[in-house]
Design a protein around this motif. Structure first.
Motif, PDB file in Angstrom:
ATOM      1  N   PHE A 293      -2.405  -7.171  -0.847  1.00 26.01           N
ATOM      2  CA  PHE A 293      -2.023  -7.676  -0.346  1.00 26.01           C
ATOM      3  C   PHE A 293      -0.542  -6.705   0.343  1.00 26.01           C
ATOM      4  N   ARG A 294      -0.003  -7.465   0.745  1.00 25.33           N
ATOM      5  CA  ARG A 294       1.496  -6.510   1.134  1.00 25.33           C
ATOM      6  C   ARG A 294       2.052  -6.909   1.117  1.00 25.33           C
ATOM      7  N   THR A 295       3.289  -5.870   0.870  1.00 25.35           N
ATOM      8  CA  THR A 295       4.484  -5.984   0.174  1.00 25.35           C
ATOM      9  C   THR A 295       5.419  -6.493   1.551  1.00 25.35           C
ATOM     10  N   THR A 296       6.789  -7.865   0.916  1.00 28.47           N
ATOM     11  CA  THR A 296       7.323  -8.308   2.171  1.00 28.47           C
ATOM     12  C   THR A 296       8.320  -8.480   0.758  1.00 28.47           C
ATOM     13  N   GLU A 297       9.784  -9.038   1.336  1.00 28.66           N
ATOM     14  CA  GLU A 297      10.851  -9.558   1.130  1.00 28.66           C
ATOM     15  C   GLU A 297      10.565 -10.697   0.778  1.00 28.66           C
ATOM     16  N   TYR A 298      11.456 -11.250  -0.537  1.00 29.35           N
ATOM     17  CA  TYR A 298      11.303 -12.300  -1.703  1.00 29.35           C
ATOM     18  C   TYR A 298      11.258 -13.599  -0.661  1.00 29.35           C
ATOM     19  N   PRO A 299      10.518 -14.197  -0.689  1.00 26.37           N
ATOM     20  CA  PRO A 299       9.215 -15.207  -1.708  1.00 26.37           C
ATOM     21  C   PRO A 299       8.202 -14.544  -1.307  1.00 26.37           C
ATOM     22  N   GLY A 300       8.092 -13.098  -0.520  1.00 26.05           N
ATOM     23  CA  GLY A 300       7.425 -12.412  -0.313  1.00 26.05           C
ATOM     24  C   GLY A 300       6.420 -11.798  -0.939  1.00 26.05           C
ATOM     25  N   PHE A 301       5.544 -11.051  -1.782  1.00 27.99           N
ATOM     26  CA  PHE A 301       5.230  -9.640  -2.118  1.00 27.99           C
ATOM     27  C   PHE A 301       5.882  -8.806  -2.691  1.00 27.99           C
ATOM     28  N   PRO A 302       6.572  -8.295  -3.962  1.00 23.61           N
ATOM     29  CA  PRO A 302       7.831  -7.845  -3.982  1.00 23.61           C
ATOM     30  C   PRO A 302       7.100  -6.754  -4.262  1.00 23.61           C
ATOM     31  N   THR A 303       7.990  -5.242  -3.320  1.00 25.08           N
ATOM     32  CA  THR A 303       7.850  -3.841  -3.109  1.00 25.08           C
ATOM     33  C   THR A 303       7.475  -2.833  -4.894  1.00 25.08           C
ATOM     34  N   ASP A 304       9.001  -3.829  -5.457  1.00 22.65           N
ATOM     35  CA  ASP A 304       8.272  -3.570  -6.877  1.00 22.65           C
ATOM     36  C   ASP A 304       7.702  -3.204  -7.408  1.00 22.65           C
ATOM     37  N   MET A 305       6.689  -3.990  -7.407  1.00 26.73           N
ATOM     38  CA  MET A 305       5.872  -4.746  -8.519  1.00 26.73           C
ATOM     39  C   MET A 305       4.278  -4.329  -7.409  1.00 26.73           C
ATOM     40  N   GLN A 306       4.480  -3.723  -6.680  1.00 23.63           N
ATOM     41  CA  GLN A 306       3.549  -2.753  -5.964  1.00 23.63           C
ATOM     42  C   GLN A 306       2.015  -1.772  -6.743  1.00 23.63           C
ATOM     43  N   ALA A 307       3.204  -0.527  -6.649  1.00 25.37           N
ATOM     44  CA  ALA A 307       2.148   0.333  -7.876  1.00 25.37           C
ATOM     45  C   ALA A 307       1.586  -0.185  -9.075  1.00 25.37           C
ATOM     46  N   GLN A 308       2.118  -1.512  -9.765  1.00 26.29           N
ATOM     47  CA  GLN A 308       1.702  -2.065 -10.885  1.00 26.29           C
ATOM     48  C   GLN A 308       0.482  -2.754 -10.389  1.00 26.29           C
ATOM     49  N   PHE A 309       0.284  -3.693  -9.373  1.00 24.54           N
ATOM     50  CA  PHE A 309      -1.063  -4.491  -9.277  1.00 24.54           C
ATOM     51  C   PHE A 309      -2.330  -3.488  -8.562  1.00 24.54           C
ATOM     52  N   MET A 310      -1.538  -2.314  -7.445  1.00 24.04           N
ATOM     53  CA  MET A 310      -2.306  -1.502  -7.465  1.00 24.04           C
ATOM     54  C   MET A 310      -2.927  -0.816  -8.769  1.00 24.04           C
ATOM     55  N   ALA A 311      -2.610  -0.709  -9.880  1.00 18.75           N
ATOM     56  CA  ALA A 311      -3.150  -0.112 -10.889  1.00 18.75           C
ATOM     57  C   ALA A 311      -4.155  -0.947 -11.305  1.00 18.75           C
ATOM     58  N   VAL A 312      -4.040  -2.241 -10.858  1.00 22.09           N
ATOM     59  CA  VAL A 312      -5.509  -3.169 -11.921  1.00 22.09           C
ATOM     60  C   VAL A 312      -6.170  -2.641 -10.645  1.00 22.09           C
ATOM     61  N   ASN A 313      -5.837  -2.597  -9.806  1.00 19.92           N
ATOM     62  CA  ASN A 313      -7.483  -2.905  -8.375  1.00 19.92           C
ATOM     63  C   ASN A 313      -8.364  -1.403  -8.584  1.00 19.92           C
ATOM     64  N   LEU A 314      -7.463  -0.846  -9.217  1.00 14.20           N
ATOM     65  CA  LEU A 314      -8.178   1.039  -9.651  1.00 14.20           C
ATOM     66  C   LEU A 314      -9.509   0.652 -10.359  1.00 14.20           C
ATOM     67  N   ILE A 315      -9.677  -0.621 -11.310  1.00 16.46           N
ATOM     68  CA  ILE A 315     -10.627  -0.504 -11.709  1.00 16.46           C
ATOM     69  C   ILE A 315     -11.255  -1.519 -11.090  1.00 16.46           C
ATOM     70  N   ALA A 316     -11.230  -2.368 -10.410  1.00 15.41           N
ATOM     71  CA  ALA A 316     -11.253  -3.964  -9.593  1.00 15.41           C
ATOM     72  C   ALA A 316     -13.083  -3.864  -9.603  1.00 15.41           C
ATOM     73  N   SER A 317     -13.555  -4.928  -9.501  1.00 10.06           N
ATOM     74  CA  SER A 317     -14.907  -4.759  -9.081  1.00 10.06           C
ATOM     75  C   SER A 317     -15.410  -4.504  -7.540  1.00 10.06           C
ATOM     76  N   GLY A 318     -14.369  -4.134  -6.830  1.00 12.31           N
ATOM     77  CA  GLY A 318     -14.798  -3.962  -5.386  1.00 12.31           C
ATOM     78  C   GLY A 318     -13.260  -3.493  -4.900  1.00 12.31           C
ATOM     79  N   GLY A 319     -13.756  -3.268  -3.515  1.00  9.96           N
ATOM     80  CA  GLY A 319     -12.699  -2.599  -2.967  1.00  9.96           C
ATOM     81  C   GLY A 319     -11.425  -3.827  -2.442  1.00  9.96           C
ATOM     82  N   SER A 320      -9.978  -2.470  -2.410  1.00 18.01           N
ATOM     83  CA  SER A 320      -8.945  -3.631  -1.898  1.00 18.01           C
ATOM     84  C   SER A 320      -8.180  -2.286  -0.929  1.00 18.01           C
ATOM     85  N   ARG A 321      -6.940  -3.448  -0.615  1.00 18.91           N
ATOM     86  CA  ARG A 321      -5.895  -2.506   0.822  1.00 18.91           C
ATOM     87  C   ARG A 321      -4.883  -3.072   0.220  1.00 18.91           C
ATOM     88  N   VAL A 322      -3.531  -2.187   0.077  1.00 20.38           N
ATOM     89  CA  VAL A 322      -2.429  -2.702  -0.093  1.00 20.38           C
ATOM     90  C   VAL A 322      -1.619  -1.888   0.187  1.00 20.38           C
TER      91      VAL A 322
END
Ligand SMILES: CC(=O)N[C@H]1[C@@H](OP(=O)(O)OP(=O)(O)OC[C@H]2O[C@@H](n3ccc(=O)[nH]c3=O)[C@H](O)[C@@H]2O)O[C@H](CO)[C@@H](O)[C@@H]1O
Ligand SMILES: C=C(OP(=O)(O)O)C(=O)O
Length: 416
Positions: A293-322
């Motif tokens: 995902f990429r962060t953008t202004e509302y209604p896009g993906f909020p920057t204030d949730m970026q780090a928390q979603f990244m934390a889940v991606n850390l243990i995901a079953s594959g690669g991701s880009r933030v």
């Protein structure tokens, strides 16, 4: 200095009540400066930032009565139009007193907030907008001095979308003479919540919820009652916690219509969501799937949730880009996550994450508010003990996070 000690590996099961939104409560408290009447506010979250804002507002002469999450303000005795550096440096949102003080009293002296861990965060657009409304603004000794007998309505186009910039200019415009048009306005639900409160106080605002706000100034505003909107960032943080740690939680007292993008990403991760009118149930019993995902202004993906979603991606079953597009330095959590065994590399404003099977607990340091939350989430999923230091950042914006998490089975305690 308080720290959080987490022993990871526990499933989260139970109910969590979401508090009022920090980013709505802070501007709404500042709206108390706009009237001599009573503002009766409910669902005001018990946060350090709220305490700091109330301290700042009391210094102006605003009367404040607080009974838990209920706050009553009365602005009939305000006689000091200043926000000192000592308070502003601990909370950038203090800049939100500038518009209301200037609009109602014709002057304000507010410390420049300066940058913070996530970026340089200038306030040039707040200043440019107020100048367009006729304010004389000088900067001296680190303070913004603003003067104007009566602000005049103007058409203001901000260079970029700014949340507190929109809120400051909106609060100035409601008491200005004539019509103000705010083009390129922020549409965040917290801006909308402030606008609804202002209308309840007698303001005339059209276009609420859109990027073009049209305000007809009125001579004065009266008191009102308002229930602060629930915190979508806190809600998403707990949903990420269950996505990472697994389990079955229901978040309550939440809005379900203001963070669709986050809910879509959680579903993509494999979280099963059931959405009610003011609750969301999240069930997770598998390794998360990676989400890009990429962060953008509302209604896009909020920057204030970026780090928390990244934390889940850390243990995901594959690669991701933030990709972070709002703030130039909002990857401070990455080095700390790597200390837990995560595999992240950064190229410019994009982080590349290779999901690992297991994080291993370690001492880590919180660098800002959402970075702290992301480290807690990583700690809940990690094997062994994670000690998160400098959680004063977390306390700025989360109401007793460890209490809410313990109640759903997390092994997390505050240590001195
Ligand atoms: C109290 C509050 O509500 N804080 C939120 C608010 O912060 P805040 O209102 O400070 O963030 P802005 O929306 O203003 O910032 C967006 C971008 O614009 C830039 N900019 C902003 C104003 C300005 O005058 N000049 C300028 O260059 C900023 O540096 C940033 O790169 O919105 C951010 C973006 O959703 C959130 O992360 C914060 O949680
Ligand atoms: C960046 C944030 O807040 P602030 O603008 O108050 O620093 C946040 O809430 O994540």
């Amino acid at each position: 200095m308080d720290k959080l000690l987490i022993t990871g590996g526990k499933r989260l099961v139970g109910d969590i009540k979401i508090s009022g939104a920090k980013n709505a409560a802070l501007p709404i408290l500042c709206a108390g400066l706009l009237t001599a009447g009573d503002l009766e506010l409910t669902n005001v979250p018990l946060l350090h930032d709220v305490a700091t804002m109330l301290k700042l507002l009391r210094q102006t002469g605003l009367s404040v009565e607080q009974d838990g999450e209920k706050v009553t303000l009365n602005g009939s005795k305000i006689d000091k139009y200043e926000a000192p550096y000592e308070l502003v440096k601990t909370m950038r949102a203090s800049i939100l007193v500038l518009g209301p003080l200037l609009a109602r009293f014709g002057e304000a002296k507010v410390s420049l907030p300066g940058g913070c861990a996530i970026g340089s965060r200038p306030v040039d657009q707040h200043i440019k907008g107020l100048q367009a409304m006729g304010a004389e603004i000088t900067i001296d000794g680190g303070y913004i001095y603003a003067k104007c007998k009566k602000l005049k309505g103007a058409r203001i186009v901000t260079d970029m979308i700014t949340v507190t910039g929109t809120e400051n200019l909106l609060m100035a415009a409601v008491l200005a003479e004539g019509e103000t048009v705010l083009e390129n306005a922020a549409r965040e639900p917290e801006v909308t919540d402030l606008a609804h409160l202002l209308v309840a106080m007698g303001a005339k605002i059209e276009g609420i919820g859109t990027d073009r706000l049209v305000i007809q100034g009125v001579a004065e505003l009266h008191g009102a009652k308002h229930d602060v909107i629930s915190d979508r960032i806190e809600a998403a943080t707990f949903l990420c916690a269950v996505a990472a740690a697994g389990g079955d939680i229901t978040i309550r007292n939440t809005r379900t219509d203001i963070f669709d993008v986050a809910l879509d990403k959680l579903r993509e991760m494999g979280v099963e969501l059931t959405v009610g009118d003011n609750w969301i149930r999240a069930q997770m019993d598998q390794r998360p799937k990676p989400v890009t995902f990429r962060t953008t202004e509302y209604p896009g993906f909020p920057t204030d949730m970026q780090a928390q979603f990244m934390a889940v991606n850390l243990i995901a079953s594959g690669g991701s880009r933030v990709t972070e597009t709002i703030f130039e330095n909002r990857f401070m959590h990455v080095q700390e996550m790597n200390r837990l065994g995560a595999k992240i590399s950064i190229d410019g404003n994009t982080a590349y994450i290779d999901g690992v099977e297991q994080l291993i607990g370690a001492p880590v340091m919180a660098t800002d508010l959402r970075a702290s939350a992301s480290l807690v989430i990583a700690g809940l999923a990690a094997k062994g003990e994670t000690l998160v230091d400098r959680i004063y950042h977390l306390d700025r914006g989360y109401d007793r996070m460890e209490v809410k998490l313990s109640a759903v089975g997390a092994n997390i305690t505050r240590v001195k």
